[in-house]
Design a protein around this motif. Structure first.
Motif, PDB file in Angstrom:
ATOM      1  N   GLU A   1       8.728  -3.826  12.559  1.00 55.06           N
ATOM      2  CA  GLU A   1      10.124  -3.369  12.484  1.00 55.06           C
ATOM      3  C   GLU A   1      10.633  -3.432  11.041  1.00 55.06           C
ATOM      4  O   GLU A   1      11.319  -2.528  10.568  1.00 55.06           O
ATOM      5  N   ALA A   2      10.268  -4.490  10.324  1.00 56.58           N
ATOM      6  CA  ALA A   2      10.685  -4.611   8.920  1.00 56.58           C
ATOM      7  C   ALA A   2      10.075  -3.488   8.079  1.00 56.58           C
ATOM      8  O   ALA A   2      10.741  -2.924   7.198  1.00 56.58           O
ATOM      9  N   ALA A   3       8.819  -3.139   8.349  1.00 50.63           N
ATOM     10  CA  ALA A   3       8.170  -2.047   7.605  1.00 50.63           C
ATOM     11  C   ALA A   3       8.844  -0.715   7.894  1.00 50.63           C
ATOM     12  O   ALA A   3       9.093   0.078   6.986  1.00 50.63           O
ATOM     13  N   VAL A   4       9.166  -0.484   9.158  1.00 47.47           N
ATOM     14  CA  VAL A   4       9.843   0.765   9.536  1.00 47.47           C
ATOM     15  C   VAL A   4      11.202   0.852   8.853  1.00 47.47           C
ATOM     16  O   VAL A   4      11.574   1.889   8.309  1.00 47.47           O
ATOM     17  N   ARG A   5      11.945  -0.247   8.858  1.00 49.40           N
ATOM     18  CA  ARG A   5      13.257  -0.253   8.182  1.00 49.40           C
ATOM     19  C   ARG A   5      13.108  -0.011   6.690  1.00 49.40           C
ATOM     20  O   ARG A   5      13.895   0.715   6.091  1.00 49.40           O
ATOM     21  N   SER A   6      12.087  -0.598   6.067  1.00 49.82           N
ATOM     22  CA  SER A   6      11.918  -0.417   4.618  1.00 49.82           C
ATOM     23  C   SER A   6      11.598   1.026   4.266  1.00 49.82           C
ATOM     24  O   SER A   6      11.981   1.504   3.197  1.00 49.82           O
ATOM     25  N   LEU A   7      10.891   1.731   5.158  1.00 46.82           N
ATOM     26  CA  LEU A   7      10.582   3.133   4.896  1.00 46.82           C
ATOM     27  C   LEU A   7      11.825   4.015   4.948  1.00 46.82           C
ATOM     28  O   LEU A   7      11.842   5.105   4.396  1.00 46.82           O
ATOM     29  N   SER A   8      12.869   3.533   5.602  1.00 45.09           N
ATOM     30  CA  SER A   8      14.134   4.271   5.661  1.00 45.09           C
ATOM     31  C   SER A   8      15.084   3.865   4.541  1.00 45.09           C
ATOM     32  O   SER A   8      16.158   4.429   4.413  1.00 45.09           O
ATOM     33  N   ASP A   9      14.687   2.877   3.756  1.00 42.00           N
ATOM     34  CA  ASP A   9      15.536   2.365   2.683  1.00 42.00           C
ATOM     35  C   ASP A   9      15.054   2.909   1.336  1.00 42.00           C
ATOM     36  O   ASP A   9      13.990   2.513   0.851  1.00 42.00           O
ATOM     37  N   PRO A  10      15.812   3.814   0.725  1.00 38.30           N
ATOM     38  CA  PRO A  10      15.351   4.401  -0.542  1.00 38.30           C
ATOM     39  C   PRO A  10      15.273   3.390  -1.683  1.00 38.30           C
ATOM     40  O   PRO A  10      14.643   3.671  -2.700  1.00 38.30           O
ATOM     41  N   THR A  11      15.866   2.215  -1.539  1.00 40.26           N
ATOM     42  CA  THR A  11      15.807   1.215  -2.607  1.00 40.26           C
ATOM     43  C   THR A  11      14.646   0.237  -2.436  1.00 40.26           C
ATOM     44  O   THR A  11      14.395  -0.577  -3.309  1.00 40.26           O
ATOM     45  N   SER A  12      13.924   0.317  -1.323  1.00 38.68           N
ATOM     46  CA  SER A  12      12.818  -0.602  -1.070  1.00 38.68           C
ATOM     47  C   SER A  12      11.641  -0.288  -1.991  1.00 38.68           C
ATOM     48  O   SER A  12      11.235   0.862  -2.132  1.00 38.68           O
ATOM     49  N   THR A  13      11.115  -1.328  -2.602  1.00 39.79           N
ATOM     50  CA  THR A  13       9.960  -1.148  -3.487  1.00 39.79           C
ATOM     51  C   THR A  13       8.765  -1.977  -3.027  1.00 39.79           C
ATOM     52  O   THR A  13       7.738  -1.986  -3.687  1.00 39.79           O
ATOM     53  N   VAL A  14       8.902  -2.673  -1.912  1.00 39.71           N
ATOM     54  CA  VAL A  14       7.819  -3.512  -1.397  1.00 39.71           C
ATOM     55  C   VAL A  14       6.814  -2.615  -0.670  1.00 39.71           C
ATOM     56  O   VAL A  14       7.194  -1.817   0.189  1.00 39.71           O
ATOM     57  N   PRO A  15       5.537  -2.724  -1.008  1.00 34.94           N
ATOM     58  CA  PRO A  15       4.530  -1.907  -0.323  1.00 34.94           C
ATOM     59  C   PRO A  15       4.518  -2.196   1.182  1.00 34.94           C
ATOM     60  O   PRO A  15       4.640  -3.343   1.605  1.00 34.94           O
ATOM     61  N   VAL A  16       4.373  -1.149   1.973  1.00 31.27           N
ATOM     62  CA  VAL A  16       4.383  -1.287   3.429  1.00 31.27           C
ATOM     63  C   VAL A  16       3.279  -2.233   3.890  1.00 31.27           C
ATOM     64  O   VAL A  16       3.486  -3.055   4.780  1.00 31.27           O
ATOM     65  N   SER A  17       2.102  -2.137   3.278  1.00 30.68           N
ATOM     66  CA  SER A  17       1.000  -3.018   3.681  1.00 30.68           C
ATOM     67  C   SER A  17       1.366  -4.485   3.474  1.00 30.68           C
ATOM     68  O   SER A  17       0.970  -5.338   4.262  1.00 30.68           O
ATOM     69  N   GLN A  18       2.113  -4.779   2.442  1.00 30.30           N
ATOM     70  CA  GLN A  18       2.537  -6.161   2.186  1.00 30.30           C
ATOM     71  C   GLN A  18       3.510  -6.624   3.273  1.00 30.30           C
ATOM     72  O   GLN A  18       3.436  -7.752   3.736  1.00 30.30           O
ATOM     73  N   ILE A  19       4.394  -5.746   3.697  1.00 30.49           N
ATOM     74  CA  ILE A  19       5.333  -6.106   4.762  1.00 30.49           C
ATOM     75  C   ILE A  19       4.578  -6.305   6.072  1.00 30.49           C
ATOM     76  O   ILE A  19       4.809  -7.277   6.794  1.00 30.49           O
ATOM     77  N   LEU A  20       3.652  -5.403   6.382  1.00 35.21           N
ATOM     78  CA  LEU A  20       2.922  -5.469   7.646  1.00 35.21           C
ATOM     79  C   LEU A  20       1.970  -6.656   7.728  1.00 35.21           C
ATOM     80  O   LEU A  20       1.837  -7.274   8.777  1.00 35.21           O
ATOM     81  N   ARG A  21       1.311  -6.969   6.636  1.00 34.52           N
ATOM     82  CA  ARG A  21       0.261  -7.996   6.667  1.00 34.52           C
ATOM     83  C   ARG A  21       0.624  -9.266   5.912  1.00 34.52           C
ATOM     84  O   ARG A  21      -0.087 -10.249   5.998  1.00 34.52           O
ATOM     85  N   GLY A  22       1.682  -9.207   5.119  1.00 35.72           N
ATOM     86  CA  GLY A  22       2.072 -10.379   4.346  1.00 35.72           C
ATOM     87  C   GLY A  22       1.165 -10.652   3.170  1.00 35.72           C
ATOM     88  O   GLY A  22       1.173 -11.736   2.613  1.00 35.72           O
ATOM     89  N   THR A  23       0.375  -9.664   2.787  1.00 38.09           N
ATOM     90  CA  THR A  23      -0.542  -9.852   1.669  1.00 38.09           C
ATOM     91  C   THR A  23       0.150  -9.497   0.361  1.00 38.09           C
ATOM     92  O   THR A  23       0.938  -8.559   0.309  1.00 38.09           O
ATOM     93  N   PRO A  24      -0.132 -10.231  -0.681  1.00 41.49           N
ATOM     94  CA  PRO A  24       0.468  -9.889  -1.971  1.00 41.49           C
ATOM     95  C   PRO A  24      -0.129  -8.598  -2.507  1.00 41.49           C
ATOM     96  O   PRO A  24      -1.278  -8.260  -2.171  1.00 41.49           O
ATOM     97  N   PRO A  25       0.606  -7.869  -3.322  1.00 41.37           N
ATOM     98  CA  PRO A  25       0.050  -6.641  -3.905  1.00 41.37           C
ATOM     99  C   PRO A  25      -1.121  -6.988  -4.832  1.00 41.37           C
ATOM    100  O   PRO A  25      -1.147  -8.062  -5.413  1.00 41.37           O
ATOM    101  N   PRO A  26      -2.093  -6.098  -4.939  1.00 43.31           N
ATOM    102  CA  PRO A  26      -3.237  -6.372  -5.814  1.00 43.31           C
ATOM    103  C   PRO A  26      -2.785  -6.527  -7.265  1.00 43.31           C
ATOM    104  O   PRO A  26      -1.879  -5.840  -7.714  1.00 43.31           O
ATOM    105  N   GLN A  27      -3.424  -7.444  -7.945  1.00 41.77           N
ATOM    106  CA  GLN A  27      -3.110  -7.703  -9.350  1.00 41.77           C
ATOM    107  C   GLN A  27      -3.780  -6.670 -10.234  1.00 41.77           C
ATOM    108  O   GLN A  27      -4.948  -6.338 -10.013  1.00 41.77           O
ATOM    109  N   ALA A  28      -3.058  -6.182 -11.208  1.00 39.68           N
ATOM    110  CA  ALA A  28      -3.617  -5.245 -12.173  1.00 39.68           C
ATOM    111  C   ALA A  28      -4.519  -6.027 -13.130  1.00 39.68           C
ATOM    112  O   ALA A  28      -4.153  -7.121 -13.553  1.00 39.68           O
ATOM    113  N   PRO A  29      -5.683  -5.461 -13.463  1.00 38.10           N
ATOM    114  CA  PRO A  29      -6.552  -6.165 -14.426  1.00 38.10           C
ATOM    115  C   PRO A  29      -5.847  -6.272 -15.770  1.00 38.10           C
ATOM    116  O   PRO A  29      -5.182  -5.362 -16.208  1.00 38.10           O
ATOM    117  N   GLY A  30      -5.963  -7.438 -16.344  1.00 38.41           N
ATOM    118  CA  GLY A  30      -5.228  -7.569 -17.581  1.00 38.41           C
ATOM    119  C   GLY A  30      -5.859  -8.398 -18.526  1.00 38.41           C
ATOM    120  O   GLY A  30      -6.070  -8.773 -19.480  1.00 38.41           O
TER     121      GLY A  30
END
Length: 113
Positions: free
Chosen positions: A84-113
């Motif tokens: 439900e939180a993922a569905v709501r975020s997809l309707s929110d134009p200000t949401s920047t959290v990846p859907v997979s992170q909302i659905l699974r609670g996984t952090p976004p992959p780190q960029a190599p640096g």
């Protein structure tokens, strides 16, 4: 006191005093491909039919959305709250959290640096 901002919708409804018709302007697309279509409704009966059609479509769309969500929980093991939180975020134009992170609670992959 300023009036509250109206919710932005992809349509606008007005009335033509000369023809006594309800006019609906519907906007499709964005940017240079943005187009607007105009539909007139000339009688109260036609307006009632149009309103009934839209309500019926909304009812069917909501039923499909509910069954899809239930299938995700039943067959894919989705967490109902996270879904439900993922569905709501997809309707929110200000949401920047990846859907997979909302659905699974996984952090976004780190960029190599």
């Amino acid at each position: 006191m300023p009036e509250p901002a109206a919710e932005q919708m992809p349509f606008r409804v007005g009335f033509d005093m000369d023809s006594r018709e309800i006019i609906v302007w519907m906007t499709f697309g964005a940017g240079p491909k943005k187009t607007t279509r105009r539909k007139t409704i000339g009688s109260l009966e036609a307006l009632a039919v149009t309103a009934a059609e839209h309500r019926h479509e909304a009812f069917l769309q909501r039923g499909l959305a509910d069954q899809l969500a239930q299938a995700a929980v039943t067959y894919l093991g989705a967490d109902p709250g996270r879904l439900e939180a993922a569905v709501r975020s997809l309707s929110d134009p200000t949401s920047t959290v990846p859907v997979s992170q909302i659905l699974r609670g996984t952090p976004p992959p780190q960029a190599p640096g």
